[in-house]
Design a protein around this motif. Structure first.
Motif, PDB file in Angstrom:
ATOM      1  N   HIS A   1      47.991  51.144  29.773  1.00 51.25           N
ATOM      2  CA  HIS A   1      46.919  51.200  30.767  1.00 51.25           C
ATOM      3  C   HIS A   1      46.273  52.591  30.775  1.00 51.25           C
ATOM      4  O   HIS A   1      46.223  53.261  31.803  1.00 51.25           O
ATOM      5  CB  HIS A   1      47.471  50.841  32.149  1.00 51.25           C
TER       6      HIS A   1
ATOM      7  N   LEU B   1      47.594  51.847  36.745  1.00 55.05           N
ATOM      8  CA  LEU B   1      47.467  50.411  36.964  1.00 55.05           C
ATOM      9  C   LEU B   1      47.752  50.102  38.419  1.00 55.05           C
ATOM     10  O   LEU B   1      48.384  50.897  39.123  1.00 55.05           O
ATOM     11  CB  LEU B   1      48.429  49.627  36.071  1.00 55.05           C
TER      12      LEU B   1
ATOM     13  N   ALA C   1      49.656  47.442  40.862  1.00 56.60           N
ATOM     14  CA  ALA C   1      50.638  46.362  40.990  1.00 56.60           C
ATOM     15  C   ALA C   1      50.492  45.832  42.408  1.00 56.60           C
ATOM     16  O   ALA C   1      51.072  46.372  43.350  1.00 56.60           O
ATOM     17  CB  ALA C   1      52.048  46.857  40.728  1.00 56.60           C
TER      18      ALA C   1
ATOM     19  N   VAL D   1      58.093  48.749  37.322  1.00 56.18           N
ATOM     20  CA  VAL D   1      56.657  48.613  37.091  1.00 56.18           C
ATOM     21  C   VAL D   1      56.308  49.041  35.667  1.00 56.18           C
ATOM     22  O   VAL D   1      55.523  48.385  34.975  1.00 56.18           O
ATOM     23  CB  VAL D   1      55.861  49.445  38.115  1.00 56.18           C
TER      24      VAL D   1
ATOM     25  N   ALA E   1      57.441  46.355  33.260  1.00 57.05           N
ATOM     26  CA  ALA E   1      56.569  45.180  33.338  1.00 57.05           C
ATOM     27  C   ALA E   1      55.220  45.449  32.693  1.00 57.05           C
ATOM     28  O   ALA E   1      54.630  44.567  32.068  1.00 57.05           O
ATOM     29  CB  ALA E   1      56.379  44.773  34.798  1.00 57.05           C
ATOM     30  N   SER E   2      54.720  46.690  32.809  1.00 58.96           N
ATOM     31  CA  SER E   2      53.405  47.015  32.249  1.00 58.96           C
ATOM     32  C   SER E   2      53.433  47.114  30.736  1.00 58.96           C
ATOM     33  O   SER E   2      52.400  46.984  30.080  1.00 58.96           O
ATOM     34  CB  SER E   2      52.902  48.341  32.831  1.00 58.96           C
TER      35      SER E   2
ATOM     36  N   LEU F   1      52.665  41.225  35.250  1.00 57.58           N
ATOM     37  CA  LEU F   1      51.892  41.721  36.384  1.00 57.58           C
ATOM     38  C   LEU F   1      50.769  40.762  36.780  1.00 57.58           C
ATOM     39  O   LEU F   1      50.075  41.000  37.759  1.00 57.58           O
ATOM     40  CB  LEU F   1      51.319  43.106  36.066  1.00 57.58           C
ATOM     41  N   GLU F   2      50.598  39.695  36.028  1.00 58.45           N
ATOM     42  CA  GLU F   2      49.637  38.663  36.405  1.00 58.45           C
ATOM     43  C   GLU F   2      50.300  37.527  37.174  1.00 58.45           C
ATOM     44  O   GLU F   2      49.615  36.631  37.670  1.00 58.45           O
ATOM     45  CB  GLU F   2      48.939  38.118  35.155  1.00 58.45           C
TER      46      GLU F   2
ATOM     47  N   VAL G   1      54.612  40.293  40.909  1.00 62.14           N
ATOM     48  CA  VAL G   1      53.938  41.400  41.596  1.00 62.14           C
ATOM     49  C   VAL G   1      54.466  41.544  43.015  1.00 62.14           C
ATOM     50  O   VAL G   1      54.714  42.666  43.498  1.00 62.14           O
ATOM     51  CB  VAL G   1      52.412  41.180  41.597  1.00 62.14           C
TER      52      VAL G   1
ATOM     53  N   LEU H   1      57.779  43.327  42.987  1.00 63.05           N
ATOM     54  CA  LEU H   1      57.624  44.758  42.759  1.00 63.05           C
ATOM     55  C   LEU H   1      57.182  45.482  44.027  1.00 63.05           C
ATOM     56  O   LEU H   1      57.708  46.545  44.374  1.00 63.05           O
ATOM     57  CB  LEU H   1      56.621  45.007  41.642  1.00 63.05           C
ATOM     58  N   GLU H   2      56.199  44.928  44.712  1.00 62.32           N
ATOM     59  CA  GLU H   2      55.715  45.537  45.953  1.00 62.32           C
ATOM     60  C   GLU H   2      56.831  45.660  46.986  1.00 62.32           C
ATOM     61  O   GLU H   2      57.023  46.720  47.595  1.00 62.32           O
ATOM     62  CB  GLU H   2      54.580  44.699  46.547  1.00 62.32           C
TER      63      GLU H   2
ATOM     64  N   LEU I   1      61.609  39.789  36.407  1.00 61.75           N
ATOM     65  CA  LEU I   1      60.876  40.791  35.639  1.00 61.75           C
ATOM     66  C   LEU I   1      61.579  41.178  34.354  1.00 61.75           C
ATOM     67  O   LEU I   1      60.928  41.536  33.372  1.00 61.75           O
ATOM     68  CB  LEU I   1      60.653  42.036  36.500  1.00 61.75           C
TER      69      LEU I   1
END
Length: 353
Positions: free
Chosen positions: A11, A51, A53, A172, A175-176, A183-184, A189, A192-193, A303
């Protein structure tokens, strides 16, 4: 936390060669910032990866030359973690201190920040919307708050809370980097949050920490039963514990205590077990070549494929790849092809807050 390796490499946002370019890139992603060279010179080489998230912005920035940064007054909360070289930090009305890989900075809305960075400096920066953080805190407290969260500025990453935040950031990053598009996936997501926000609110001291530690009344068996029914009916929904508690007319902390008391688990852990069950059902009924273990894991919010496989094997006694392998032609020993896997027991071992 992360060592010197570059994060969020897939990213890339900017690779700047001047002070103005670097300031514009950082201002666009995080907040307005002024940059100056520590030694007079025309150029400045800066790299920025970033990015989103869900509601949280994660970034990695690296400067070749020594710089001084001064931000505008932020609207949101910011976490700065040095991962390479040296840095000193100071928020408005605060004292200056030295950042290290074990000492991060948590900066509050309304207070500008000054960073003095040496050559080859790199840091991870995280921006958390203030309203989302406050809402999450109110859900944990089961009550509105009259004053916003006010964190201690120096964040010791060697504490349990610091290690939890570091692990969330690595999640994160992992995952990225993957090709599965985790992350889609809304469930991924959301996970992660929740991990990041709860790690920060429960791990770094702030003006509401004492209230979080206070015990609350218990939740009745009926509330737990209704919550279990909702989770089993729609495990694919990106549930938060707050939404679940509201749906059964109880408080977050009371529902958590009710799950611990009656089921020896937590709502989050119970939901994770349900999703393991649904993942198994999908693997058992899949047509040969139609799906991979990684795709199923991501779809159900897991994840890390390796951790999914470990949890799956612990629960069902075989790896998910073995389950998928049996579906191609013949029946499984002792079970018709495509037959359902074990059901989730109401009692779940181990939990996450």
């Amino acid at each position: 936390m992360t060592g010197a390796h570059e994060m969020f490499t897939a990213h890339r946002v900017a690779a700047s060669t001047t002070v103005d370019e670097a300031a514009a890139a950082l201002s666009a992603v995080f907040l307005p910032v002024q940059i100056s060279r520590s030694e007079p010179a025309p150029g400045l080489r800066m790299q920025l990866n970033a990015l989103a998230a869900g509601r949280i912005t994660f970034g990695y920035m690296r400067f070749r030359e020594a710089v001084r940064l001064r931000t505008a007054e932020p609207v949101n909360y910011h976490l700065d973690i040095q991962v390479r070289s040296e840095m000193t930090m100071r928020a408005a009305r605060g004292t200056r201190y030295r950042g290290t890989e074990q000492t991060a900075g948590v900066f509050m809305p309304g207070r500008s920040v000054e960073l003095d960075c040496s050559n080859w400096f790199a840091q991870v920066a995280v921006m958390i919307p203030h309203r989302d953080l406050q809402t999450e805190l109110e859900l944990l407290l089961d009550a509105p708050i009259s004053t916003p969260p006010e964190f201690e500025t120096e964040f010791d990453l060697s504490t349990d809370g610091g290690r939890a935040v570091s692990r969330a950031i690595r999640l994160v990053d992992d995952a990225s980097r993957g090709t599965l598009g985790l992350l889609e996936h809304p469930l991924a997501v959301h996970s992660l949050e929740q991990v990041f926000l709860h790690s920060l609110l429960l791990g770094q001291p702030h003006n509401h920490s004492a209230a979080l530690d206070m015990p609350t009344g218990g939740s009745g068996a009926r509330s737990v039963s209704l919550a279990v029914e909702l989770l089993r009916t729609d495990p694919a929904r990106p549930w938060t514990v707050g939404e679940l508690a509201s749906a059964v007319s109880t408080s977050v902390r009371s529902l958590q205590e009710g799950f611990r008391r009656t089921l020896d688990t937590t709502p989050t852990a119970y939901l994770r077990r349900l999703r393991l069950e649904r993942a198994r059902e999908e693997l058992v009924t899949a047509r040969a070549g139609s799906v991979t273990v990684s795709e199923v894991a991501g779809r159900w919010g897991f994840l890390h494929v390796s951790r999914f496989a470990s949890a799956y094997a612990e629960r069902f006694g075989e790896l998910p790849s073995a389950t998928l392998g049996w579906t191609s032609s013949s029946s499984r020993p002792g079970q018709p092809a495509g037959g359902p896997g074990p059901r989730v027991s109401p009692r779940g071992g181990g939990g996450a807050r």
